[in-house]
Design a protein around this motif. Structure first.
Motif, PDB file in Angstrom:
ATOM      1  N   ILE A 161       0.853  -1.192   0.000  1.00 37.30           N
ATOM      2  CA  ILE A 161       0.000   0.000   0.000  1.00 37.30           C
ATOM      3  C   ILE A 161       0.888   1.240   0.000  1.00 37.30           C
ATOM      4  CG2 ILE A 161      -1.680   1.327   1.350  1.00 37.30           C
ATOM      5  CD1 ILE A 161      -2.660  -1.364   2.480  1.00 37.30           C
ATOM      6  N   PRO A 162       0.614   2.210  -0.876  1.00 39.43           N
ATOM      7  CA  PRO A 162       1.415   3.442  -0.865  1.00 39.43           C
ATOM      8  C   PRO A 162       0.931   4.403   0.216  1.00 39.43           C
ATOM      9  CG  PRO A 162      -0.167   3.540  -2.655  1.00 39.43           C
ATOM     10  CD  PRO A 162      -0.356   2.189  -1.991  1.00 39.43           C
ATOM     11  N   LEU A 163       1.837   4.826   1.085  1.00 38.17           N
ATOM     12  CA  LEU A 163       1.500   5.823   2.100  1.00 38.17           C
ATOM     13  C   LEU A 163       1.785   7.237   1.614  1.00 38.17           C
ATOM     14  CD1 LEU A 163       2.824   4.182   5.399  1.00 38.17           C
ATOM     15  CD2 LEU A 163       0.527   4.076   4.411  1.00 38.17           C
ATOM     16  N   SER A 164       2.738   7.376   0.713  1.00 34.63           N
ATOM     17  CA  SER A 164       3.167   8.715   0.297  1.00 34.63           C
ATOM     18  C   SER A 164       2.055   9.485  -0.409  1.00 34.63           C
ATOM     19  CB  SER A 164       4.394   8.611  -0.604  1.00 34.63           C
ATOM     20  OG  SER A 164       4.215   7.633  -1.607  1.00 34.63           O
ATOM     21  N   HIS A 165       1.107   8.769  -1.065  1.00 32.10           N
ATOM     22  CA  HIS A 165       0.046   9.500  -1.761  1.00 32.10           C
ATOM     23  C   HIS A 165      -0.818  10.271  -0.773  1.00 32.10           C
ATOM     24  CE1 HIS A 165      -2.493   6.166  -0.395  1.00 32.10           C
ATOM     25  NE2 HIS A 165      -3.547   6.878  -0.723  1.00 32.10           N
ATOM     26  N   GLN A 166      -0.917   9.791   0.484  1.00 30.61           N
ATOM     27  CA  GLN A 166      -1.674  10.518   1.496  1.00 30.61           C
ATOM     28  C   GLN A 166      -1.000  11.854   1.816  1.00 30.61           C
ATOM     29  OE1 GLN A 166      -2.349   7.977   4.914  1.00 30.61           O
ATOM     30  NE2 GLN A 166      -2.627   6.178   3.626  1.00 30.61           N
ATOM     31  N   ILE A 167       0.337  11.825   1.837  1.00 32.18           N
ATOM     32  CA  ILE A 167       1.106  13.036   2.132  1.00 32.18           C
ATOM     33  C   ILE A 167       1.000  14.027   0.984  1.00 32.18           C
ATOM     34  CG2 ILE A 167       3.413  13.911   2.655  1.00 32.18           C
ATOM     35  CD1 ILE A 167       3.976  11.009   3.756  1.00 32.18           C
ATOM     36  N   TYR A 168       1.129  13.521  -0.247  1.00 31.88           N
ATOM     37  CA  TYR A 168       1.004  14.397  -1.419  1.00 31.88           C
ATOM     38  C   TYR A 168      -0.375  15.043  -1.466  1.00 31.88           C
ATOM     39  CZ  TYR A 168       5.285  12.598  -3.559  1.00 31.88           C
ATOM     40  OH  TYR A 168       6.578  12.285  -3.820  1.00 31.88           O
ATOM     41  N   LYS A 169      -1.419  14.246  -1.181  1.00 32.57           N
ATOM     42  CA  LYS A 169      -2.789  14.745  -1.269  1.00 32.57           C
ATOM     43  C   LYS A 169      -3.005  15.917  -0.324  1.00 32.57           C
ATOM     44  CE  LYS A 169      -7.598  13.171  -1.001  1.00 32.57           C
ATOM     45  NZ  LYS A 169      -8.482  12.002  -0.739  1.00 32.57           N
ATOM     46  N   GLN A 170      -2.454  15.806   0.901  1.00 35.30           N
ATOM     47  CA  GLN A 170      -2.643  16.883   1.870  1.00 35.30           C
ATOM     48  C   GLN A 170      -1.789  18.104   1.544  1.00 35.30           C
ATOM     49  OE1 GLN A 170      -2.965  15.780   6.089  1.00 35.30           O
ATOM     50  NE2 GLN A 170      -2.970  13.634   5.431  1.00 35.30           N
ATOM     51  N   ARG A 171      -0.678  17.907   0.827  1.00 34.76           N
ATOM     52  CA  ARG A 171       0.190  19.032   0.460  1.00 34.76           C
ATOM     53  C   ARG A 171      -0.270  19.740  -0.808  1.00 34.76           C
ATOM     54  NH1 ARG A 171       2.679  21.135   4.714  1.00 34.76           N
ATOM     55  NH2 ARG A 171       4.094  19.678   5.739  1.00 34.76           N
ATOM     56  N   GLY A 172      -1.197  19.132  -1.530  1.00 34.46           N
ATOM     57  CA  GLY A 172      -1.692  19.751  -2.750  1.00 34.46           C
ATOM     58  C   GLY A 172      -1.244  18.985  -3.973  1.00 34.46           C
ATOM     59  N   LYS A 173      -2.025  19.073  -5.035  1.00 38.31           N
ATOM     60  CA  LYS A 173      -1.773  18.265  -6.223  1.00 38.31           C
ATOM     61  C   LYS A 173      -0.475  18.619  -6.927  1.00 38.31           C
ATOM     62  CE  LYS A 173      -4.441  21.286  -9.329  1.00 38.31           C
ATOM     63  NZ  LYS A 173      -5.550  21.330 -10.302  1.00 38.31           N
TER      64      LYS A 173
END
Length: 294
Positions: A161-173
């Protein structure tokens, strides 16, 4: 030039620390020009201040599928044995030993995770054992993956499961891995008072802005909440490139083990340091001007 002593003398980077009973074991990358070194070493301490070693933990000359680029091992104890997930030639392997000092032996005769297999650089493994004794493997530069492991410690229980996409999503596209606070590499997971703390490095290890950031969750798979100010290693006028960290306890206190650039003006070599973590309303804060051994 840094005017304070590192915790470990010499050029050592990517430090992973393991607490086993009352003993501490430190597994860093041996830093060298070109990062081509072929061995993994371990140091031992009782107090985080006085270290003996280095002892040879694993030699890539004994690994059939890799010859160099021995980087960033992650080690933990599981069911009485010690498992090392190591990077070699930008692939991740797994080795096992009966003792934390080694010698560790390659388990598979091939990489566990091949180069670029999960659409990221296959480096920087971290082994987390949860309170229910379930092991999880994290890794990746550019993306952070997590997967639960079977008891054999090399079979994935399910798809990563990718966790980093959660971080990117909160930081903006439009966030990139080189934006402040966004995931780049070096994941490390700890559970503290029921909360999962995921730490990582952003920017590049050769960049003086390299730093540790964090996010928290109530579940190992997230969602992870990324605070607006999620920097752990605080800015300094003397020490730069403070990243690639792991965490441990000593007494009632938590400590961050990380590396910094020896001299950002003339070399890319790094050295290992340990600093106490101050907790401010649940936020881990590290003053990199105050380290053990200085």
């Amino acid at each position: 030039m840094n005017n304070q002593k590192p915790t470990i003398e010499g050029a050592w980077a990517d430090p992973f620390i393991l607490k086993d009973g009352e003993d501490y074991y430190l597994y860093p990358t041996k830093d060298s020009d070109g990062w081509l070194y072929e061995k993994f070493h371990v140091f031992h301490s009782k107090d985080l201040k006085n270290w003996d070693g280095p002892y040879l933990a694993l030699d890539l000359n004994d690994v059939s599928w890799a010859n160099s680029r021995a980087w960033a091992p992650g080690i933990n104890k599981y069911n009485g044995k010690y498992y090392m997930y190591f990077t070699a030639e930008q692939q991740i392997g797994v080795a096992v030993s009966d003792t934390p000092l080694g010698p560790f032996k390659d388990m598979l005769g091939k990489p566990l995770i091949q180069k670029n297999e999960y659409d990221c650089q296959s480096i920087d493994a971290d082994l987390f054992i949860d309170e229910d004794n379930q092991p999880y493997l994290l890794w990746g530069q550019g993306k952070c993956w997590i997967v639960p492991l079977e008891e054999d410690m090399h079979t994935f229980k399910e798809d990563p499961i990718p966790l980093s996409h959660q971080i990117y999503k909160q930081r903006g596209k439009d966030a990139s891995i080189f934006d402040s606070g966004v995931y780049n590499e070096g994941p490390h997971l700890q559970k503290i008072n029921g909360t999962y703390y995921l730490t990582w490095s952003n920017y590049d290890t050769r960049d003086p802005r390299y730093q540790i950031c964090y996010a928290t969750s109530n579940h190992v798979f997230g969602p992870y909440e990324v605070p607006t100010d999620n920097r752990v290693t605080q800015p300094s006028e003397r020490h730069f490139g403070t990243g690639h960290a792991s965490m441990t306890t000593h007494g009632d206190d938590w400590y961050l083990v990380y590396h910094r650039l020896i001299d950002p003006n003339s070399t890319l070599l790094r050295e290992t340091c340990i600093s106490k973590i101050d907790w401010i309303d649940g936020k881990p804060v590290v003053d990199v001007d105050k380290t053990i051994g200085e």
